[in-house]
Enzyme design. Sequence first.
Site, PDB file in Angstrom:
ATOM      1  N   SER A  14      30.904  33.248  14.402  1.00  0.00           N
ATOM      2  CA  SER A  14      29.494  33.403  12.987  1.00  0.00           C
ATOM      3  C   SER A  14      28.763  34.119  13.728  1.00  0.00           C
ATOM      4  O   SER A  14      28.026  35.350  12.783  1.00  0.00           O
ATOM      5  CB  SER A  14      29.131  32.762  11.615  1.00  0.00           C
ATOM      6  OG  SER A  14      30.765  32.028  11.968  1.00  0.00           O
ATOM      7  N   GLU A  34      34.750  37.717  23.990  1.00  0.00           N
ATOM      8  CA  GLU A  34      34.975  36.689  23.472  1.00  0.00           C
ATOM      9  C   GLU A  34      36.459  36.493  24.243  1.00  0.00           C
ATOM     10  O   GLU A  34      37.313  37.164  24.212  1.00  0.00           O
ATOM     11  CB  GLU A  34      35.636  37.140  22.167  1.00  0.00           C
ATOM     12  CG  GLU A  34      36.576  35.445  21.276  1.00  0.00           C
ATOM     13  CD  GLU A  34      35.477  34.129  22.222  1.00  0.00           C
ATOM     14  OE1 GLU A  34      35.510  33.703  21.972  1.00  0.00           O
ATOM     15  OE2 GLU A  34      34.801  34.711  20.733  1.00  0.00           O
ATOM     16  N   CYS A  42      34.882  28.498  13.272  1.00  0.00           N
ATOM     17  CA  CYS A  42      34.734  28.528  11.697  1.00  0.00           C
ATOM     18  C   CYS A  42      35.993  28.650  11.076  1.00  0.00           C
ATOM     19  O   CYS A  42      36.203  28.268  10.557  1.00  0.00           O
ATOM     20  CB  CYS A  42      33.090  28.554  11.747  1.00  0.00           C
ATOM     21  SG  CYS A  42      33.382  28.592   9.204  1.00  0.00           S
ATOM     22  N   CYS A  47      35.696  24.783   9.172  1.00  0.00           N
ATOM     23  CA  CYS A  47      35.385  25.537   8.711  1.00  0.00           C
ATOM     24  C   CYS A  47      36.577  25.779   7.308  1.00  0.00           C
ATOM     25  O   CYS A  47      37.256  25.359   6.772  1.00  0.00           O
ATOM     26  CB  CYS A  47      34.395  26.268   7.707  1.00  0.00           C
ATOM     27  SG  CYS A  47      33.399  26.853   9.089  1.00  0.00           S
ATOM     28  N   LYS A  50      39.670  24.053   7.475  1.00  0.00           N
ATOM     29  CA  LYS A  50      39.822  22.325   6.562  1.00  0.00           C
ATOM     30  C   LYS A  50      39.721  22.915   5.303  1.00  0.00           C
ATOM     31  O   LYS A  50      40.459  22.061   4.533  1.00  0.00           O
ATOM     32  CB  LYS A  50      38.769  22.252   7.156  1.00  0.00           C
ATOM     33  CG  LYS A  50      38.037  20.288   7.449  1.00  0.00           C
ATOM     34  CD  LYS A  50      36.993  20.520   7.807  1.00  0.00           C
ATOM     35  CE  LYS A  50      35.841  21.391   7.101  1.00  0.00           C
ATOM     36  NZ  LYS A  50      34.875  21.065   7.515  1.00  0.00           N
ATOM     37  N   TYR A 176      30.423  13.895   9.465  1.00  0.00           N
ATOM     38  CA  TYR A 176      31.185  14.988   8.574  1.00  0.00           C
ATOM     39  C   TYR A 176      32.666  14.359   8.765  1.00  0.00           C
ATOM     40  O   TYR A 176      33.607  15.063   7.796  1.00  0.00           O
ATOM     41  CB  TYR A 176      30.660  15.799   7.738  1.00  0.00           C
ATOM     42  CG  TYR A 176      30.920  17.379   9.301  1.00  0.00           C
ATOM     43  CD1 TYR A 176      30.974  18.106   8.397  1.00  0.00           C
ATOM     44  CD2 TYR A 176      29.414  16.900   9.443  1.00  0.00           C
ATOM     45  CE1 TYR A 176      31.319  19.294   9.372  1.00  0.00           C
ATOM     46  CE2 TYR A 176      29.335  18.560  10.602  1.00  0.00           C
ATOM     47  CZ  TYR A 176      30.135  19.604  10.519  1.00  0.00           C
ATOM     48  OH  TYR A 176      30.802  19.728  10.716  1.00  0.00           O
ATOM     49  N   GLU A 180      36.272  13.927   6.742  1.00  0.00           N
ATOM     50  CA  GLU A 180      37.089  15.565   5.814  1.00  0.00           C
ATOM     51  C   GLU A 180      38.450  14.946   6.313  1.00  0.00           C
ATOM     52  O   GLU A 180      39.155  14.957   4.955  1.00  0.00           O
ATOM     53  CB  GLU A 180      36.428  16.347   6.174  1.00  0.00           C
ATOM     54  CG  GLU A 180      34.911  16.587   5.780  1.00  0.00           C
ATOM     55  CD  GLU A 180      34.306  17.781   6.004  1.00  0.00           C
ATOM     56  OE1 GLU A 180      33.547  18.729   5.094  1.00  0.00           O
ATOM     57  OE2 GLU A 180      34.633  17.688   7.336  1.00  0.00           O
ATOM     58  N   ARG A 197      32.375   2.872  14.859  1.00  0.00           N
ATOM     59  CA  ARG A 197      32.041   2.020  15.632  1.00  0.00           C
ATOM     60  C   ARG A 197      30.266   1.198  15.072  1.00  0.00           C
ATOM     61  O   ARG A 197      29.978   0.678  15.240  1.00  0.00           O
ATOM     62  CB  ARG A 197      30.993   2.103  16.849  1.00  0.00           C
ATOM     63  CG  ARG A 197      31.072   3.405  16.918  1.00  0.00           C
ATOM     64  CD  ARG A 197      30.150   4.515  18.592  1.00  0.00           C
ATOM     65  NE  ARG A 197      29.449   5.116  18.546  1.00  0.00           N
ATOM     66  CZ  ARG A 197      29.062   6.042  19.727  1.00  0.00           C
ATOM     67  NH1 ARG A 197      28.736   5.776  20.500  1.00  0.00           N
ATOM     68  NH2 ARG A 197      28.201   6.930  19.568  1.00  0.00           N
ATOM     69  N   ASP A 302      25.391  26.873  17.781  1.00  0.00           N
ATOM     70  CA  ASP A 302      25.526  25.390  18.492  1.00  0.00           C
ATOM     71  C   ASP A 302      25.104  24.801  18.756  1.00  0.00           C
ATOM     72  O   ASP A 302      25.352  24.052  19.918  1.00  0.00           O
ATOM     73  CB  ASP A 302      27.277  24.848  17.779  1.00  0.00           C
ATOM     74  CG  ASP A 302      28.035  25.036  16.316  1.00  0.00           C
ATOM     75  OD1 ASP A 302      27.137  25.619  15.820  1.00  0.00           O
ATOM     76  OD2 ASP A 302      28.618  24.552  16.423  1.00  0.00           O
ATOM     77  N   ALA A 341      27.525  20.889   2.886  1.00  0.00           N
ATOM     78  CA  ALA A 341      28.676  19.903   1.988  1.00  0.00           C
ATOM     79  C   ALA A 341      29.394  19.254   2.908  1.00  0.00           C
ATOM     80  O   ALA A 341      29.410  20.207   4.018  1.00  0.00           O
ATOM     81  CB  ALA A 341      29.154  21.269   0.717  1.00  0.00           C
ATOM     82  N   HIS A 436      26.869  22.793 -21.227  1.00  0.00           N
ATOM     83  CA  HIS A 436      27.445  21.742 -22.100  1.00  0.00           C
ATOM     84  C   HIS A 436      28.780  22.379 -22.146  1.00  0.00           C
ATOM     85  O   HIS A 436      28.924  23.328 -22.480  1.00  0.00           O
ATOM     86  CB  HIS A 436      26.352  20.897 -22.799  1.00  0.00           C
ATOM     87  CG  HIS A 436      27.296  20.498 -23.236  1.00  0.00           C
ATOM     88  ND1 HIS A 436      27.099  18.956 -22.813  1.00  0.00           N
ATOM     89  CD2 HIS A 436      28.122  19.910 -24.605  1.00  0.00           C
ATOM     90  CE1 HIS A 436      27.659  18.198 -23.704  1.00  0.00           C
ATOM     91  NE2 HIS A 436      28.059  18.572 -25.107  1.00  0.00           N
ATOM     92  N   GLU A 441      24.984  19.611 -15.391  1.00  0.00           N
ATOM     93  CA  GLU A 441      23.856  19.530 -16.642  1.00  0.00           C
ATOM     94  C   GLU A 441      23.090  18.597 -16.245  1.00  0.00           C
ATOM     95  O   GLU A 441      22.162  17.875 -16.592  1.00  0.00           O
ATOM     96  CB  GLU A 441      24.543  19.679 -18.099  1.00  0.00           C
ATOM     97  CG  GLU A 441      25.123  18.443 -18.669  1.00  0.00           C
ATOM     98  CD  GLU A 441      25.959  18.807 -19.809  1.00  0.00           C
ATOM     99  OE1 GLU A 441      24.608  19.074 -20.893  1.00  0.00           O
ATOM    100  OE2 GLU A 441      26.699  18.481 -20.524  1.00  0.00           O
TER     101      GLU A 441
END
Length: 451
Positions: A14, A34, A42, A47, A50, A176, A180, A197, A302, A341, A436, A441
């Site tokens: 990314s 690459e 990702c 991401c 997943k 996470y 997940e 652990r 990363d 998230a 609503h 809300e």
Amino acid sequence: MAYDFDLFVIGAGSGGVRAARFAAGFGAKVAVAESRYLGGTCVNVGCVPKKLLVYGAHVADELEQAAGYGWSLEEGHFDWGTLISNKNREIERLNGIYHKLLVDSGVTLLQGHARLTGAHDVEVDGQRYSAERILIAVGGWPQVPDIPGKELAITSNEAFYLEQLPKRMLVVGGGYIAVEFAGIFQGLGSATTLLYRGDLFLRGFDGSVRNHLKEELEKRGLDLQFNSDIKRIDKLDDGSLKATLKDGRELIADCVFYATGRRPMLDGLGLENTGVELDERGYVRVDEHYQTTEPSILAIGDVIGRVQLTPVALAEGMAVARRLFKPEQFCLVDYQNIPTAVFSQPPIGTVGLTEEQALEAGHKVHIFESRFKPMKLTLTHSQEKTLMKLVVDADTDRVLGCHMVGPDAGEIVQGLGIALKAGATKQQFDETIGVHPTSAEEFVTMRTVTR
């Protein structure tokens, strides 16, 4: 000196793709190397696939809840092979899009392993190239602790390509990714145990969020085993795996999945041929402009070990392209109030400070919390509850943190991220009219201080 390229990017994930595309758009001559797959972790083993598996796991809930809405359905049958095949097709489509984005931007794409041979030189599969500046964007790689039998375990890299769904799944880790995947495998039908652990998973998240999710996962029947760790893994005669824990207990599973951290993917990169230094954690050391200790080499994503999220790598890639080739548009990346998230089941959405962080920073806080059964579940037998929480500075009334566990948490928190970045107060939340009837809300109708 004349160089082959103005910018040579190592890694087409990314951050690397974003930096390359925009640098080329600003008029620079750019190359990207690459060795694996376009789109990085990702798109290929992170991401995107997943989230597709999370969607698949949610279908079981939808089928179960359908009866409450008058639907009579025959017992469903899940086929792992179909899901993985369809997932693979989508990833291939995205690989093609990334290829087109780079080529159409005028970037030279080199598909091979890149190795630094000097401060301005890169070798790709025996071919040498020179560049005025080099950007390292090689990402990270999952790691498994060095225990006997570690070769019998899998990581997220292999999980997306399992030939069949394991009947018994042992997920190891408390971050996470572990949470997940435990939800994914359990939702798709595996008898799943999550082993960690520590005392409680998701260290660094708000305490209310961590405890609420623990309760919800237990309601779903997920076997949570904290303060537990594996000493060794052995393969049994029937092909199953025996995990011997440090406390002497033994767990039998068909698959052991490790999600216990990631390391920077620096293997064979040739950093020893440059002046690039690593920090005490093993990540590439950079300053606020992503400049390494080698003047001609930068690093993002990363591999620098800051906030390891795709949108952050995108922002860093954009910042590098602008600083180098469009300085009038440059601005520093803001690492505060980054919405996050966790696609657990139920999912988590969070932005800003946790209650613990706010107190540690010296804030006097007012806490607003609400727990309720989402409207969608009122006609069903589900006992799931949603948590919403606001952390507010008692002196300034500024909202310091928003946290949610429940359906669509990630979608809802994205908008709240804008509010926090703009410095919204609790009074402004209160004066905002809610949509609503929605769960969202609740964030603008919480009036009573919980503590």
